[in-house]
Design a protein around this motif. Structure first.
Motif, PDB file in Angstrom:
ATOM      1  N   THR A 185      18.828 -34.366  -2.987  1.00  0.00           N
ATOM      2  CA  THR A 185      17.753 -34.651  -2.031  1.00  0.00           C
ATOM      3  C   THR A 185      17.950 -36.018  -1.402  1.00  0.00           C
ATOM      4  OG1 THR A 185      16.206 -33.286  -3.284  1.00  0.00           O
ATOM      5  CG2 THR A 185      15.257 -34.910  -1.780  1.00  0.00           C
ATOM      6  N   TYR A 186      18.356 -36.984  -2.209  1.00  0.00           N
ATOM      7  CA  TYR A 186      18.584 -38.345  -1.714  1.00  0.00           C
ATOM      8  C   TYR A 186      19.639 -38.350  -0.610  1.00  0.00           C
ATOM      9  CZ  TYR A 186      19.189 -43.433  -2.037  1.00  0.00           C
ATOM     10  OH  TYR A 186      19.246 -44.781  -1.767  1.00  0.00           O
ATOM     11  N   VAL A 187      20.740 -37.642  -0.837  1.00  0.00           N
ATOM     12  CA  VAL A 187      21.813 -37.577   0.164  1.00  0.00           C
ATOM     13  C   VAL A 187      21.313 -36.922   1.443  1.00  0.00           C
ATOM     14  CG1 VAL A 187      24.068 -36.610   0.715  1.00  0.00           C
ATOM     15  CG2 VAL A 187      23.648 -37.565  -1.566  1.00  0.00           C
ATOM     16  N   ASP A 188      20.640 -35.785   1.311  1.00  0.00           N
ATOM     17  CA  ASP A 188      20.133 -35.073   2.492  1.00  0.00           C
ATOM     18  C   ASP A 188      19.175 -35.951   3.293  1.00  0.00           C
ATOM     19  OD1 ASP A 188      21.608 -32.861   1.795  1.00  0.00           O
ATOM     20  OD2 ASP A 188      19.948 -31.830   0.814  1.00  0.00           O
ATOM     21  N   ASP A 189      18.350 -36.712   2.595  1.00  0.00           N
ATOM     22  CA  ASP A 189      17.395 -37.587   3.267  1.00  0.00           C
ATOM     23  C   ASP A 189      18.100 -38.693   4.033  1.00  0.00           C
ATOM     24  OD1 ASP A 189      15.312 -36.117   2.322  1.00  0.00           O
ATOM     25  OD2 ASP A 189      14.324 -37.753   1.249  1.00  0.00           O
ATOM     26  N   ILE A 190      19.140 -39.271   3.439  1.00  0.00           N
ATOM     27  CA  ILE A 190      19.890 -40.326   4.128  1.00  0.00           C
ATOM     28  C   ILE A 190      20.501 -39.797   5.414  1.00  0.00           C
ATOM     29  CG2 ILE A 190      21.913 -41.819   4.023  1.00  0.00           C
ATOM     30  CD1 ILE A 190      21.397 -42.272   1.115  1.00  0.00           C
ATOM     31  N   VAL A 191      21.141 -38.635   5.319  1.00  0.00           N
ATOM     32  CA  VAL A 191      21.785 -38.051   6.499  1.00  0.00           C
ATOM     33  C   VAL A 191      20.748 -37.747   7.573  1.00  0.00           C
ATOM     34  CG1 VAL A 191      23.107 -36.096   7.370  1.00  0.00           C
ATOM     35  CG2 VAL A 191      23.712 -37.126   5.162  1.00  0.00           C
ATOM     36  N   ALA A 192      19.656 -37.088   7.194  1.00  0.00           N
ATOM     37  CA  ALA A 192      18.624 -36.716   8.165  1.00  0.00           C
ATOM     38  C   ALA A 192      18.012 -37.945   8.825  1.00  0.00           C
ATOM     39  CB  ALA A 192      17.539 -35.892   7.482  1.00  0.00           C
ATOM     40  N   ALA A 193      17.804 -39.011   8.045  1.00  0.00           N
ATOM     41  CA  ALA A 193      17.160 -40.214   8.574  1.00  0.00           C
ATOM     42  C   ALA A 193      18.054 -40.977   9.541  1.00  0.00           C
ATOM     43  CB  ALA A 193      16.744 -41.126   7.433  1.00  0.00           C
TER      44      ALA A 193
END
Length: 262
Positions: A185-193
């Motif tokens: 989730t942390y990785v996905d959030d970084i990419v999306a942000a």
């Protein structure tokens, strides 16, 4: 704007004397300053100038001195003193939760108790001597958020994924999340942000759990426009570089180091 500083003194008496003297010296800098009482904190030493939208307050709590400076848009004494009261209502309980390290034990403190820095790939040889605290340092989640300015998206990401520690080494940043799923989730959030200014780029071949992004329109001021986010179990590391092939190599090395770390 609110600025809070906490100072530690050798004794409660020394802190009490210092709080009083700090306020007196600051207030004496302008003869228009007048004393202010803070509701629920009668021992706070505070002052302001009635025509200026700011207020300063200094309080002793045990061996600590809490210094607060606040500014607002208009010179409203009630609003300014209310802000200081709210800060003290939050700050004092945090100090009560803290156990000060005895001065003679300071040198026994461990800078990296969980060896997180050993999990981060070095990008260049370490200098001989004392490490640069801006180049190799480990923070608690709260400490890092203070450093980063407590941006809401970062704070929300930490809370959602249970980040409890952050290690920074030579420009790379490691976050330790709650568990494997939280790391995803942390990785996905970084990419999306970051997709508003970036586009997804090619990760290193044959290396799992790596996502890479690069600035879509980098300027000459963007020294390291290429970034890769490496995940292994509950750990996430962001590496960067000025060149795509270099960041891919760093990401591959970073994954290997995480996978072989105990």
């Amino acid at each position: 704007m609110i600025t809070v500083s906490v100072f530690r003194f050798p004794s409660d008496t020394a802190a009490s004397d210092a709080a009083r003297e700090i306020d007196a010296v600051d207030a004496a800098r302008n003869n228009e300053n007048v004393s202010v009482k803070i509701d629920n904190h009668p021992d706070a030493h505070s002052h302001w100038r009635p025509t200026v939208p700011s207020m300063a307050s200094t309080s002793a709590h045990g061996p600590f001195v809490i210094n607060i400076y606040t500014e607002q848009r208009s010179p409203d004494q009630h609003s300014l003193s209310d802000s200081i009261e709210k800060v003290l209502d939050k700050q004092i309980p945090r100090l009560d939760e803290f156990s000060p390290t005895p001065v003679d034990k300071m040198n026994d403190l461990v800078a990296d108790p969980d060896d997180l820095l050993t999990r981060v790939v070095m990008q260049y040889p370490a200098p001989i001597g004392t490490p640069d605290v801006n180049d190799a340092v480990v923070y608690t989640d709260r400490g890092y958020l203070l450093l980063a300015g407590a941006k809401s998206e970062t704070s929300q990401r930490f809370e959602k994924t249970g980040v409890d520690a952050v290690a920074m080494l030579q420009g790379s940043i490691l976050a330790r999340t709650r568990d494997d799923e939280a790391a995803k989730t942390y990785v996905d959030d970084i990419v999306a942000a970051n997709l508003d200014r970036n586009s997804e780029s090619t990760p290193p071949s044959g290396v799992p759990d790596v996502k890479c992004i690069s600035l879509t329109n980098p300027s000459p001021l963007d020294e390291k426009p290429y970034n890769c986010i490496v995940r292994y179990r509950r750990f996430v590391v962001v590496v960067n570089s000025a060149q795509e092939v270099d960041v891919q190599q760093k990401a591959a090395a970073q994954y290997a180091l995480l996978a072989n770390s105990q």
